[in-house]
Write a protein that holds these residues in place. Structure first.
Motif, PDB file in Angstrom:
ATOM      1  N   HIS A  26      -9.447   7.645  -0.746  1.00 41.25           N
ATOM      2  CA  HIS A  26      -8.648   7.408  -2.087  1.00 41.25           C
ATOM      3  C   HIS A  26      -9.128   6.152  -2.376  1.00 41.25           C
ATOM      4  CE1 HIS A  26      -5.916  10.515  -0.402  1.00 41.25           C
ATOM      5  NE2 HIS A  26      -5.371  10.634  -1.651  1.00 41.25           N
ATOM      6  N   VAL A  74      -6.626   2.963   6.239  1.00 40.87           N
ATOM      7  CA  VAL A  74      -5.615   3.827   5.891  1.00 40.87           C
ATOM      8  C   VAL A  74      -4.325   3.449   7.071  1.00 40.87           C
ATOM      9  CG1 VAL A  74      -4.558   6.016   6.347  1.00 40.87           C
ATOM     10  CG2 VAL A  74      -6.712   5.598   5.141  1.00 40.87           C
ATOM     11  N   GLU A 109       0.621   2.100   5.346  1.00 46.19           N
ATOM     12  CA  GLU A 109       1.573   3.081   5.003  1.00 46.19           C
ATOM     13  C   GLU A 109       2.414   2.667   3.903  1.00 46.19           C
ATOM     14  OE1 GLU A 109       1.220   2.259   8.276  1.00 46.19           O
ATOM     15  OE2 GLU A 109      -0.052   3.964   8.985  1.00 46.19           O
ATOM     16  N   PHE A 153      -9.158   3.181   0.395  1.00 49.18           N
ATOM     17  CA  PHE A 153      -8.296   3.381   1.629  1.00 49.18           C
ATOM     18  C   PHE A 153      -9.302   4.560   2.389  1.00 49.18           C
ATOM     19  CE2 PHE A 153      -5.137   1.986  -1.185  1.00 49.18           C
ATOM     20  CZ  PHE A 153      -4.123   1.368  -0.640  1.00 49.18           C
ATOM     21  N   ILE A 171       0.545   8.000  -2.344  1.00 48.11           N
ATOM     22  CA  ILE A 171      -0.195   8.613  -1.316  1.00 48.11           C
ATOM     23  C   ILE A 171       0.325   8.933  -0.142  1.00 48.11           C
ATOM     24  CG2 ILE A 171      -2.642   8.437  -0.213  1.00 48.11           C
ATOM     25  CD1 ILE A 171      -3.281   6.299  -2.708  1.00 48.11           C
ATOM     26  N   LYS A 226      -9.018  10.666  -5.740  1.00 49.22           N
ATOM     27  CA  LYS A 226      -9.171  10.977  -4.290  1.00 49.22           C
ATOM     28  C   LYS A 226     -10.439  11.976  -4.276  1.00 49.22           C
ATOM     29  CE  LYS A 226      -6.532  15.068  -3.230  1.00 49.22           C
ATOM     30  NZ  LYS A 226      -5.255  15.431  -2.741  1.00 49.22           N
ATOM     31  N   LEU A 261       0.173   2.534   0.833  1.00 54.29           N
ATOM     32  CA  LEU A 261       0.013   3.785   0.282  1.00 54.29           C
ATOM     33  C   LEU A 261       1.105   4.308  -0.402  1.00 54.29           C
ATOM     34  CD1 LEU A 261      -1.960   5.077   3.389  1.00 54.29           C
ATOM     35  CD2 LEU A 261      -3.075   4.786   1.050  1.00 54.29           C
ATOM     36  N   ALA A 305      -3.961  10.528   2.927  1.00 53.93           N
ATOM     37  CA  ALA A 305      -4.998   9.486   3.084  1.00 53.93           C
ATOM     38  C   ALA A 305      -5.851   9.646   4.284  1.00 53.93           C
ATOM     39  CB  ALA A 305      -4.199   8.173   3.234  1.00 53.93           C
TER      40      ALA A 305
END
Length: 137
Positions: free
Chosen positions: A58, A36, A40, A7, A48, A68, A43, A53
């Motif tokens: 990550h 990223v 969402e 990401f 995360i 990360k 994640l 992020a």
């Protein structure tokens, strides 16, 4: 085949260029780059936060573990043939310096000029290899 998901910040010129270089060198296809922005929901599945992020790179490893910062970068470069950074960042003293310096770099990456990174062979659909040096397939 194992596949790790990276990401990255797709609005950061340095990040975009580094992803292009990374994917170019990842001949095994073990890395998948995901911006990223717009991810969402994915994640959140890995715990995360969008803010985290956007601050640090990550990687979700093929086994589901989340890395990360420098841990993620070490795995990313280890998966890339011809990227000596994986060996350099694992040397004892440089490992500690990189672990300390990465958060500083990550938070200030928008202030750094694009010319710090080499240009990928193909960027934005344009090949930057001189025609005489291109391999014929």
């Amino acid at each position: 085949m194992k596949q790790h998901t990276i990401f990255y910040d797709a609005q950061c010129p340095l990040c975009v260029r580094e992803m292009a270089l990374t994917l170019e060198k990842n001949r095994s296809g073990s890395l998948k780059a995901v911006p990223v922005q717009g991810s969402e929901t994915e994640l959140a599945q890995y715990g995360i936060s969008p803010n985290d992020a956007m601050t640090y790179i990550h990687i979700v490893r093929s086994d589901g573990a989340v890395l990360k910062g420098m841990s993620a970068l070490r795995l990313m470069y280890a998966e890339c043939e011809g990227r000596p950074l994986s060996r350099i960042w694992n040397l004892p003293l440089l490992r500690q310096i990189a672990d300390w310096g990465y958060p500083l770099f990550a938070r200030n990456r928008y202030r750094l000029p694009r010319w710090l990174l080499p240009r990928p062979q193909c960027e934005d659909g344009v090949c930057h290899i001189p025609p005489a040096k291109r391999r014929r397939f």
